[in-house]
Scaffold this motif. Structure first.
Motif, PDB file in Angstrom:
ATOM      1  N   SER A   1       3.248   1.823  -1.725  1.00 35.97           N
ATOM      2  CA  SER A   1       3.720   2.096  -3.088  1.00 35.97           C
ATOM      3  C   SER A   1       2.668   2.763  -3.958  1.00 35.97           C
ATOM      4  O   SER A   1       2.929   3.079  -5.113  1.00 35.97           O
ATOM      5  CB  SER A   1       4.133   0.776  -3.749  1.00 35.97           C
ATOM      6  OG  SER A   1       2.990  -0.048  -3.970  1.00 35.97           O
ATOM      7  N   LEU A   2       1.482   2.973  -3.418  1.00 31.59           N
ATOM      8  CA  LEU A   2       0.374   3.446  -4.243  1.00 31.59           C
ATOM      9  C   LEU A   2       0.360   4.967  -4.333  1.00 31.59           C
ATOM     10  O   LEU A   2      -0.231   5.645  -3.498  1.00 31.59           O
ATOM     11  CB  LEU A   2      -0.953   2.930  -3.672  1.00 31.59           C
ATOM     12  CG  LEU A   2      -1.161   1.417  -3.741  1.00 31.59           C
ATOM     13  CD1 LEU A   2      -2.470   1.035  -3.073  1.00 31.59           C
ATOM     14  CD2 LEU A   2      -1.147   0.939  -5.186  1.00 31.59           C
ATOM     15  N   ASP A   3       1.016   5.505  -5.350  1.00 29.42           N
ATOM     16  CA  ASP A   3       0.832   6.912  -5.638  1.00 29.42           C
ATOM     17  C   ASP A   3      -0.284   7.051  -6.672  1.00 29.42           C
ATOM     18  O   ASP A   3      -0.867   6.064  -7.123  1.00 29.42           O
ATOM     19  CB  ASP A   3       2.129   7.561  -6.117  1.00 29.42           C
ATOM     20  CG  ASP A   3       2.621   6.969  -7.429  1.00 29.42           C
ATOM     21  OD1 ASP A   3       1.923   6.107  -7.993  1.00 29.42           O
ATOM     22  OD2 ASP A   3       3.708   7.342  -7.887  1.00 29.42           O
ATOM     23  N   ARG A   4      -0.573   8.257  -7.052  1.00 28.19           N
ATOM     24  CA  ARG A   4      -1.740   8.511  -7.895  1.00 28.19           C
ATOM     25  C   ARG A   4      -1.616   7.829  -9.252  1.00 28.19           C
ATOM     26  O   ARG A   4      -2.575   7.221  -9.752  1.00 28.19           O
ATOM     27  CB  ARG A   4      -1.911  10.023  -8.070  1.00 28.19           C
ATOM     28  CG  ARG A   4      -3.163  10.407  -8.837  1.00 28.19           C
ATOM     29  CD  ARG A   4      -3.201  11.897  -9.083  1.00 28.19           C
ATOM     30  NE  ARG A   4      -4.355  12.271  -9.892  1.00 28.19           N
ATOM     31  CZ  ARG A   4      -4.469  13.423 -10.505  1.00 28.19           C
ATOM     32  NH1 ARG A   4      -3.501  14.328 -10.409  1.00 28.19           N
ATOM     33  NH2 ARG A   4      -5.542  13.697 -11.212  1.00 28.19           N
TER      34      ARG A   4
ATOM     35  N   ILE B   1      -3.380   0.837 -12.331  1.00 31.38           N
ATOM     36  CA  ILE B   1      -3.928  -0.440 -11.858  1.00 31.38           C
ATOM     37  C   ILE B   1      -5.438  -0.472 -12.043  1.00 31.38           C
ATOM     38  O   ILE B   1      -6.006  -1.499 -12.468  1.00 31.38           O
ATOM     39  CB  ILE B   1      -3.548  -0.666 -10.382  1.00 31.38           C
ATOM     40  CG1 ILE B   1      -2.035  -0.913 -10.262  1.00 31.38           C
ATOM     41  CG2 ILE B   1      -4.315  -1.840  -9.788  1.00 31.38           C
ATOM     42  CD1 ILE B   1      -1.555  -1.045  -8.835  1.00 31.38           C
TER      43      ILE B   1
ATOM     44  N   ILE C   1       0.164   5.190 -10.181  1.00 26.05           N
ATOM     45  CA  ILE C   1       0.079   3.736 -10.089  1.00 26.05           C
ATOM     46  C   ILE C   1      -1.357   3.298  -9.834  1.00 26.05           C
ATOM     47  O   ILE C   1      -1.836   2.313 -10.420  1.00 26.05           O
ATOM     48  CB  ILE C   1       1.008   3.216  -8.978  1.00 26.05           C
ATOM     49  CG1 ILE C   1       2.472   3.572  -9.289  1.00 26.05           C
ATOM     50  CG2 ILE C   1       0.861   1.712  -8.812  1.00 26.05           C
ATOM     51  CD1 ILE C   1       2.995   2.965 -10.564  1.00 26.05           C
ATOM     52  N   VAL C   2      -2.066   4.024  -8.974  1.00 26.32           N
ATOM     53  CA  VAL C   2      -3.463   3.688  -8.686  1.00 26.32           C
ATOM     54  C   VAL C   2      -4.308   3.783  -9.952  1.00 26.32           C
ATOM     55  O   VAL C   2      -5.126   2.897 -10.242  1.00 26.32           O
ATOM     56  CB  VAL C   2      -4.029   4.619  -7.588  1.00 26.32           C
ATOM     57  CG1 VAL C   2      -5.539   4.457  -7.477  1.00 26.32           C
ATOM     58  CG2 VAL C   2      -3.377   4.308  -6.253  1.00 26.32           C
TER      59      VAL C   2
ATOM     60  N   LEU D   1       0.813  -1.217   0.000  1.00 24.26           N
ATOM     61  CA  LEU D   1       0.000   0.000   0.000  1.00 24.26           C
ATOM     62  C   LEU D   1       0.845   1.264   0.000  1.00 24.26           C
ATOM     63  O   LEU D   1       0.427   2.298  -0.516  1.00 24.26           O
ATOM     64  CB  LEU D   1      -0.945  -0.003   1.202  1.00 24.26           C
ATOM     65  CG  LEU D   1      -2.080  -1.032   1.161  1.00 24.26           C
ATOM     66  CD1 LEU D   1      -2.908  -0.979   2.425  1.00 24.26           C
ATOM     67  CD2 LEU D   1      -2.966  -0.828  -0.070  1.00 24.26           C
TER      68      LEU D   1
ATOM     69  N   SER E   1       6.259  -1.315  -8.131  1.00 24.58           N
ATOM     70  CA  SER E   1       6.164  -0.004  -7.493  1.00 24.58           C
ATOM     71  C   SER E   1       6.537  -0.089  -6.018  1.00 24.58           C
ATOM     72  O   SER E   1       7.221   0.799  -5.482  1.00 24.58           O
ATOM     73  CB  SER E   1       4.748   0.546  -7.661  1.00 24.58           C
ATOM     74  OG  SER E   1       4.612   1.793  -7.013  1.00 24.58           O
TER      75      SER E   1
ATOM     76  N   LEU F   1       2.041  -3.328  -9.233  1.00 25.67           N
ATOM     77  CA  LEU F   1       1.966  -3.024  -7.804  1.00 25.67           C
ATOM     78  C   LEU F   1       3.228  -3.490  -7.084  1.00 25.67           C
ATOM     79  O   LEU F   1       3.800  -2.755  -6.262  1.00 25.67           O
ATOM     80  CB  LEU F   1       0.730  -3.696  -7.195  1.00 25.67           C
ATOM     81  CG  LEU F   1       0.538  -3.551  -5.682  1.00 25.67           C
ATOM     82  CD1 LEU F   1       0.373  -2.083  -5.299  1.00 25.67           C
ATOM     83  CD2 LEU F   1      -0.674  -4.358  -5.224  1.00 25.67           C
TER      84      LEU F   1
END
Length: 388
Positions: free
Chosen positions: A9-12, A18, A14-15, A7, A226, A223
């Motif tokens: 690793s979740l920047d905008r 995905i 990448i989100v 979680l 990242s 994911l």
């Protein structure tokens, strides 16, 4: 713990990427299966399979970007890991044919019967089980990458020398798999697949599931990649890429960081190959060709090295262009591909995504600077000075 690691690793960007991949994983199969050919929203099966192949290439490019973009390892042999994963899946699919083959042998594949093989080779044992084949998709490329990387990185082989060695590795495998006595189908490779996990591999529903699985695995791999590059481990990787000697003098075991990243990347490439084979319907030694690995480098460079999302876009764009261009001017495709690489190197050194990101970054920096100027134009600044 693993969930928190992912979680973080979740920047905008990448989100969004995905989310788009998961949307495609659902939407395209639904439009293929739930709409008729007369419906304008219908996605034909051949188009879905074609884009499924592009997504496997995108996963391969992402795997290369992990080692080249963030660790500085320019591998010209990632096609070997892709092909090994494909052969592992192809061996499972060949074992599922059974008596439906041309020679009707319940155990031996057709090419073995044709070559007068009497017994199944030991390295084919277990490939009648899907779980074993799925395990080998990870183990075989990962083990080769571990052995290769252990000797190469401990010997501090870097730069162009490492690139040449990786290309020599894939060329050696090409020559080996071309031999009939290797037990992998020789020049013809493995084909004429029937079933996968009990389902007809040619059926529309099976192809829809394979497409969805490819998009989902690409999202999961994005994911994971990242999470790796945005962690403390990833910061060290960038240090290895930009200043390996300094990173080594700081006390880091550089070869361990390289080896881990190389093995993870090889496993991702193996998964891409395993998803490629049932959608295309064949795997042969041509997948080991050094030119294929060089193409992966071009996809990554076009999309944007060290961006993660860039190689995915680059692989889809270049292969989509290849499909169109080879249909119109097949004899000029290699010239166009070489020209594309030269043009990107000269005019878009950061690739498509990297260049766009750089442009947007410059625009954001200009916005705060415009505020004082606007204030001065409105007479605000003189009023402040008068008050002082």
């Amino acid at each position: 713990m693993i969930t928190a690691f992912l979680l973080r690793s979740l920047d905008r960007k990448i989100v969004i990427a995905i989310a788009l991949l998961l949307l495609v994983a659902v939407l395209v199969p639904v439009l293929n299966l739930m709409t008729g050919p007369s419906n304008p929203l219908h996605v034909p099966t051949y188009i879905m399979s074609l884009f499924g192949k592009y997504l496997t290439y995108a996963l391969l490019a992402l795997a290369l970007d992990l080692v080249w973009g963030f660790c500085g390892i320019l591998s010209l042999g990632h096609g070997a890991f892709f092909a090994l994963g494909g052969y592992a899946m192809g061996m499972y699919l060949m074992r599922q044919i059974g008596t439906r083959g041309s020679y009707g042998d319940p155990v031996l594949p057709d090419f073995m019967v044709f070559l007068n093989w009497k017994d199944l080779p030991w390295f084919w044992y277990g490939f009648n089980q899907f779980w074993f084949a799925a395990l080998m998709v990870l183990v075989v490329p990962g083990l080769l990458a571990f052995v290769f990387g252990w000797f190469a990185f401990r010997s501090r082989v870097n730069g162009v020398y490492l690139s040449i060695i990786t290309q020599a590795m894939t060329y050696a495998l090409l020559l080996a798999f071309f031999r009939n006595d290797m037990g992998f189908g020789g020049n013809n490779g493995l084909t004429d697949f029937k079933d996968i996990i009990g389902f007809n591999v040619q059926a529309d529903g099976t192809r829809a599931v394979l497409f969805a699985a490819t998009a989902i695995f690409l999202a999961l791999s994005l994911l994971l990649a990242s999470a790796i590059v945005r962690s403390k481990f990833g910061k060290v990787l960038v240090g290895v890429r930009d200043a390996e000697s300094r990173t080594r003098f700081l006390g880091y075991r550089v070869e361990h960081f390289k080896l881990f990243t190389f093995v993870v990347s090889a496993m991702m490439a193996g998964i891409a190959g395993a998803l490629y084979v049932p959608q295309v319907g064949i795997i042969n030694p041509g997948e080991f060709a050094p030119a294929n690995s060089i193409e992966v480098v071009i996809w990554t460079a076009v999309g944007g090295r060290a961006t993660l999302i860039g190689p995915i876009i680059g692989a889809i764009l270049v292969n989509g262009g290849k499909t169109i261009f080879t249909g119109l001017f097949p004899e000029f495709w290699l010239f166009a591909l070489g020209g594309l690489f030269v043009a990107v190197t000269l005019f878009l050194p950061k690739g498509v995504v990297g260049t766009i990101g750089q442009y947007l970054g410059k625009r954001k920096k200009k916005v705060p600077n415009s505020a004082p100027a606007a204030a001065q134009e409105d007479g605000i600044e003189p009023k402040i000075q008068a008050a002082e």
